[in-house]
Design a protein around this motif. Structure first.
Motif, PDB file in Angstrom:
ATOM      1  N   ILE A 177       1.041 -12.126   3.952  1.00  0.00           N
ATOM      2  CA  ILE A 177       1.736 -10.839   3.811  1.00  0.00           C
ATOM      3  C   ILE A 177       1.708 -10.095   5.147  1.00  0.00           C
ATOM      4  O   ILE A 177       2.725  -9.543   5.596  1.00  0.00           O
ATOM      5  CB  ILE A 177       1.092  -9.982   2.699  1.00  0.00           C
ATOM      6  N   TRP A 222       7.505  -3.431  -0.382  1.00  0.00           N
ATOM      7  CA  TRP A 222       6.160  -3.969  -0.567  1.00  0.00           C
ATOM      8  C   TRP A 222       5.470  -3.404  -1.802  1.00  0.00           C
ATOM      9  O   TRP A 222       4.474  -3.977  -2.279  1.00  0.00           O
ATOM     10  CB  TRP A 222       5.326  -3.727   0.685  1.00  0.00           C
ATOM     11  N   ASN A 276       5.519  -6.130  -4.569  1.00  0.00           N
ATOM     12  CA  ASN A 276       5.037  -7.478  -4.256  1.00  0.00           C
ATOM     13  C   ASN A 276       4.515  -8.175  -5.513  1.00  0.00           C
ATOM     14  O   ASN A 276       3.739  -7.600  -6.282  1.00  0.00           O
ATOM     15  CB  ASN A 276       3.927  -7.393  -3.207  1.00  0.00           C
TER      16      ASN A 276
END
Length: 849
Positions: free
Chosen positions: A89, A101, A104
Motif C-alpha cells: 500500500i 484509500w 481499501n
C-alpha cells in the motif's frame, strides 16, 4: 477496479506501468468532472502467503504449520499480514496512485468473505458446484491441487523409453510401448491399441503381463492410441494421466495409485515403495534393462508442467475435489463480448478470450491450504451427507446429527478475486455504492490474467448481478528491456521500480513508461528514456524558477483566479493589442487540449505524453518563455507579460498533471492563489478543454517568425560564427505576412544574437537562407566571405565526385543485376540527398558572388 496485488508482494515494473495507466485515466476523468472511483485493495494470495509464513516459521522458530495446528497457524498469518501486508500500500501511494484509500479492501475481510459464501452456496444450489474424484494437477511441494492455469509448461530435453510387454498365452510375442515416465508403468491397468489399426487385430481381447509387477492387464481398443505415433500401442495408467483417466472411465479400468501426494512411491509400487519418483525411475529402468525388456531409448523433447508458484514438477493425481461447472457460466460471458456489452481493447485479445471460453473445462476450486476462504461445507460422520450453508452449520442438514466437521479445503484465490467488482461495493447487500458504481466503466490489466481473472469476473458478475462487471477491458503490454527482451531474474535485466524512482524521480519513471505505452505493443524501457524524462521534469522546474523570479521582479506574488477556467480562454490584450506570441501559444494550447483528450480517450498514452512534452519543452520553454523574457527586459507592460506567462503555465500544469502528479502539484500550489472558486489541489481542478482561442493567422505569423530566427541561427552555425559574436544582416520579405512582421525584428535580433534590418535598400555580399515568404542574410566581411567561398567550393567538388560515382554505379546494368535491392535503394536515397545538398551549396556560392 484495481487488479488487487498480492498482499505478500512488492511492486514490480509491470505493476508500475499498469498503475500509471490507471492513475492517468482516473485523474483525467476526475479533472473532467466525472464521478470517479478508483477502489484499491489487496489479494490474500493463498499459496503465496502461506508459503511466506511457513518459510518464516521454519527459519525463525524451526517449526512447521502442523506443529502449530490450523487455528494457531491462521492466527500467525493474520499477524504477518498486519505487520507486513501494508508494504505494498505504501509503495502504491509512493508511485502516485490516487485511489480512494478510505475504501481499501482485502479479499479475506468480513464483507468479501460473506460474498464468497453467498456465491458458493448459490452455485451449489443451482448444481454448478459439485464434489467428485477427478484427475487434478497436484503440487508435491505446496501440497495442493492446481488449476490448469496455475501450471506453467517449460521445455526441456528428455527421453522416450520403449518397453516390451509380453503377451499372455503367446510365447515369444510382445508389444512395445513408449513412455516418458517409466515409473508410472507400475500403475498400468491396460495397454491400448486403436480399433482401426489392423496390425494388432489379433490382440483384441488378449492380456499382457505387466513387466516388473507380473500383473495381467487387458489389451483395450480405444482412439486414445494413435497408429501414427510410435508403435501404435500405449500404456494406460488411469491414476496418473488425465487422458488415461478418461479412457479408464470408458473401459471401467481400476485405478492403481503408485505415486502419492509427496511424489513418493506407494505400497502399490511393490519393491519400489517409499522411493522418490525420480529415484524409482532409475531403478525401474535398470531392472527393465536387466530383464531384457528395455528395447531402446530415444532423445525426446519434454514439456514439463510445473507449479507456477514454486516451480516443482506437478503430479497428475486422482483426488476428491470441489469443482465448478463452467460451460453454463461461460455461454453468457461469451455473448457479452460478442454483442459488444464488453469491449476488449486491443481487439486481438478478444480472439484469445473466445478460444479459452469455447474450450473451457470445469474449474477445480478447492485447494489443500489453511490460508484462504474455507469451503462452507460440513461432512456428517453419521450418514455421510454434506451440508452446504451460508452460516456455520450446527447439525447435519440430512439426519440432524451434530457429529459434523467442516471441509478442510479452502477456495482457489481466484474465486474471491472473481467477485471483486461487486463484493468490494457491498454485495450481497444492495448498498448505495453498488447501485452507483456497478457495472464499473473500465478495467486496465495485463493479458496474463485475461482468463485467470478477467473472464471469471465476467462469468461471476453476470451470474450474481445479472449484468456485466465492466464495459471496457484495456489490455496493456509487457515492459521489456532496452533490447526488447522479456525481463527475468535469470537474465539479470529486471528493473526495480522503487530503485529507479529513487534515482530518477517518480514522475520521470511514470512519464518514461507512458512514452512507450502504445496500444497493442510492449514497452521498451531504457535508462536513456528515464534520463530524458528526468531532464524534461528539470526543464519544467527550471522554467518555473525563472517565472517565479520574474514574478518577484515585477511585483506579482501568485496568479489570482476567481475560478479555474475549464476551457482554454482567449488571450488578453497588452498595451491595446494581443501580443503575437500569446495568439500563437493560446492557439497551440487549444489544439493541445483537444488532442490530449482524444489520445487519452483512445488509450494512446504515448501520444498524450509526446504531445505535452512537445508543447512544454519545444514551444513553451524554448520559444514562448524566451520571447516573454525579451518583453520583460524591454520594461514595457512587464507585469502583464509575466501574468500572461503564468496563465499559460497554469493551463500546461493541469494538462500535464495526470502523467506527472508530484511536480505539477508542487508548482501549481506555488503558482496559484487559493480563492473561493479555486480547489485545494490541482487534482480537483478542471482539465483544460479546447475553447475558442484558435487563431490560425496569429499562429502562422508566429511560426514564420520562428522560421526567421531558425534561419538566422542556422546561418551562424553554417558559417561557424562564434556564439558570442553579434552578427549583422537583413531580412527580405516576399509576402504581406512576412512584411507585417517587420516590427518583430527585435525578436530575431534577440534570439539570433544579431542586428538585422528589414528590406534594406543596399545589400552587401552575404550568406543567405531563403524560404517562400522571406530570406535571411548575414553581412560578411571580405575575409569571412572568402573563407566561406573556399569551404563551399571544396564541398561542391566533393559532392560532384560522389554523385558521379553513384550515378555510374546505377547506370551499370551488371551492378544493378547483381546488387541486393536494399543496396540499390540505399544508393538512390543517398544520391537524392547529395543532389539536394549540391543545389544548396551552389546557391550559397552564387549569393557570395
Amino acid at each position: 477496479m484495481i487488479p488487487p496485488p498480492n498482499v505478500t508482494g512488492s511492486l514490480h515494473i509491470g505493476h508500475m506501468l499498469e498503475h500509471t495507466e490507471i492513475d492517468v485515466t482516473v485523474r483525467w476523468h476526475r479533472m473532467k468532472g466525472d464521478q470517479t472511483l478508483w477502489l484499491p485493495g489487496q489479494d490474500h494470495a493463498g499459496i503465496a502467503t502461506q508459503m511466506v509464513v511457513e518459510r518464516a516459521l521454519k527459519a525463525e522458530e524451526n517449526i512447521t504449520r502442523h506443529d502449530l495446528g490450523r487455528e494457531k497457524f491462521v492466527e500467525r498469518v493474520w499477524q504477518w499480514k498486519e505487520q507486513y501486508g501494508g508494504t505494498i500500500i505504501g509503495q502504491m501511494k509512493r508511485i502516485g496512485d490516487s485511489c480512494d484509500w478510505s475504501r481499501n479492501r482485502f479479499t479475506l475481510d468480513e464483507g468479501l468473505s460473506r460474498a464468497v459464501r453467498e456465491t458458493f452456496v448459490r452455485l451449489y444450489e443451482k448444481g454448478l458446484i459439485y464434489r467428485g474424484e477427478y484427475m487434478v494437477n497436484w503440487c508435491p511441494r505446496c501440497h495442493t491441487a492446481l488449476s490448469d492455469l496455475e501450471v506453467v509448461h517449460e521445455e526441456s530435453a528428455g527421453n522416450l523409453w520403449h518397453i516390451r510387454y509380453p503377451v499372455k498365452d503367446m510365447p515369444g510375442r510382445s508389444v512395445t510401448v513408449a513412455t516418458t515416465r517409466p515409473e508410472t508403468m507400475l500403475g498400468d491397468t491396460a495397454v491400448c491399441v486403436n480399433p482401426e489399426d489392423e496390425r494388432y487385430r489379433e490382440l483384441h481381447g488378449k492380456f499382457v503381463v505387466l513387466p516388473l509387477m507380473g500383473r495381467e492387464i487387458p489389451v483395450i481398443c480405444d482412439p486414445l492410441a494413435d497408429p501414427a505415433f510410435g508403435t501404435g500401442v500405449v500404456k494406460v495408467t488411469p491414476a496418473h494421466d488425465p487422458n488415461d483417466f478418461e479412457a479408464g472411465k470408458r473401459h471401467n479400468l481400476p485405478h492403481v495409485k503408485v505415486i502419492d501426494q509427496n511424489a513418493q512411491m506407494t505400497a502399490e509400487a511393490g519393491a519400489y515403495a517409499g522411493l522418490d519418483r525420480y529415484e524409482a525411475r532409475k531403478r525401474v529402468l535398470a531392472d527393465l534393462e536387466e530383464q531384457g525388456l528395455l528395447e531402446k531409448t530415444d532423445a525426446y523433447p519434454l514439456s514439463a508442467g510445473k507449479c507456477q508458484r514454486c516451480r516443482t514438477v506437478v503430479e497428475p493425481l486422482v483426488s476428491k475435489q470441489w469443482f465448478c461447472k463452467m460451460k453454463p457460466l461461460a455461454e453468457p460471458a461469451i455473448r457479452a463480448v460478442e454483442e459488444g456489452r464488453i469491449k476488449i481493447i486491443p481487439e486481438n485479445h478478444a480472439k484469445t478470450y473466445y478460444e479459452w471460453m469455447y474450450n473451457i473445462r470445469d474449474w477445480c476450486v478447492s485447494r489443500q491450504l489453511w490460508w484462504g476462504h474455507r469451503i462452507p461445507a460440513w461432512h456428517c460422520a453419521e450418514c455421510g451427507g454434506v451440508t452446504v450453508s451460508r452460516e456455520d452449520a450446527a447439525a447435519c442438514g440430512a439426519c440432524g446429527s451434530k457429529n459434523i466437521r467442516q471441509d478442510p479445503d479452502v477456495l482457489d484465490t481466484w474465486f474471491s478475486s472473481g467477485l471483486w467488482p461487486f463484493s468490494t461495493l457491498g454485495w450481497p447487500e444492495q448498498t448505495e455504492d453498488l447501485k452507483t458504481y456497478y457495472p464499473t466503466t473500465l478495467l486496465i490489466t495485463g493479458f496474463d490474467i485475461l482468463f485467470f481473472w478477467v473472464a471469471r469476473m465476467i462469468m461471476l458478475g453476470i451470474e450474481c448481478m445479472g449484468e456485466v462487471p465492466f464495459r471496457t477491458v484495456y489490455i496493456h503490454g509487457l515492459v521489456r528491456d532496452a533490447q526488447r527482451q522479456k525481463m527475468s531474474k535469470t537474465k539479470g535485466n529486471t528493473i526495480d521500480p522503487l530503485a529507479v524512482t529513487e534515482q530518477y524521480g517518480t514522475d520521470a519513471v511514470r512519464f518514461a513508461l507512458l512514452r512507450g505505452a502504445a496500444p497493442g505493443t510492449d514497452i521498451a524501457l531504457s535508462e536513456e528514456r528515464m534520463v530524458s524524462s528526468r531532464a524534461f521534469a528539470n526543464k519544467i522546474w527550471n522554467a518555473a524558477r525563472f517565472m517565479f523570479m520574474q514574478m518577484e521582479k515585477v511585483g506579482l506574488e501568485q496568479l489570482e483566479l476567481d475560478e479555474v477556467p475549464a476551457e482554454v480562454e482567449t488571450p488578453r490584450a497588452i498595451g491595446g493589442a494581443v501580443p503575437l506570441e500569446d495568439r500563437w501559444i493560446y492557439h497551440r494550447l487549444t489544439e493541445l487540449a483537444s488532442k490530449m483528450d482524444l489520445a487519452q480517450n483512445t488509450y494512446r498514452y504515448h501520444e498524450a505524453a509526446d504531445l505535452v512534452w512537445t508543447f512544454l519543452w519545444d514551444e513553451f520553454c524554448d520559444w514562448y518563455v524566451e520571447v516573454k523574457k525579451l518583453r520583460v527586459q524591454q520594461e514595457v507592460d512587464g507585469q502583464a507579460h509575466v501574468r500572461a506567462m503564468m496563465r499559460v503555465f497554469e493551463y500546461a500544469l493541469r494538462l500535464l498533471h495526470p502523467a506527472m502528479p508530484f511536480i505539477t502539484e508542487e508548482l501549481w500550489q506555488r503558482l496559484v492563489k487559493r480563492g473561493p472558486g479555486v480547489p485545494e489541489s490541482i487534482t480537483l481542478a478542471a482539465y483544460p478543454q479546447a475553447g475558442r482561442a484558435l487563431d490560425e493567422e496569429g499562429a502562422r505569423s508566429f511560426e514564420l517568425l520562428k522560421e526567421m530566427v531558425s534561419a538566422a541561427r542556422a546561418l551562424r552555425a553554417d558559417n561557424k560564427i562564434d556564439p558570442g559574436v553579434k552578427v549583422e544582416g537583413w531580412v527580405e520579405t516576399s509576402s504581406e505576412r512576412a512584411a507585417a512582421l517587420a516590427e518583430e525584428v527585435a525578436v530575431v535580433n534577440a534570439l539570433a544574437h544579431g542586428s538585422f534590418g528589414v528590406n534594406p535598400l543596399e545589400k552587401a555580399a552575404g550568406a543567405r537562407r531563403a524560404s517562400v515568404e522571406f530570406a535571411v542574410a548575414l553581412k560578411l566581411s571580405a575575409t569571412q566571405a572568402e573563407a566561406i567561398r573556399q569551404r563551399v567550393t571544396k564541398r561542391i567538388a566533393e559532392l560532384e565526385k560522389v554523385i558521379g560515382g553513384s550515378t555510374r554505379q546505377l547506370s551499370s546494368e551488371a551492378f544493378v543485376a547483381k546488387a541486393p535491392a536494399h543496396v540499390i535503394e540505399g544508393i538512390r536515397e543517398k544520391l537524392a540527398q547529395y543532389e539536394t545538398e549540391l543545389r544548396e551549396q551552389q546557391a550559397a556560392l552564387a549569393e557570395l558572388g
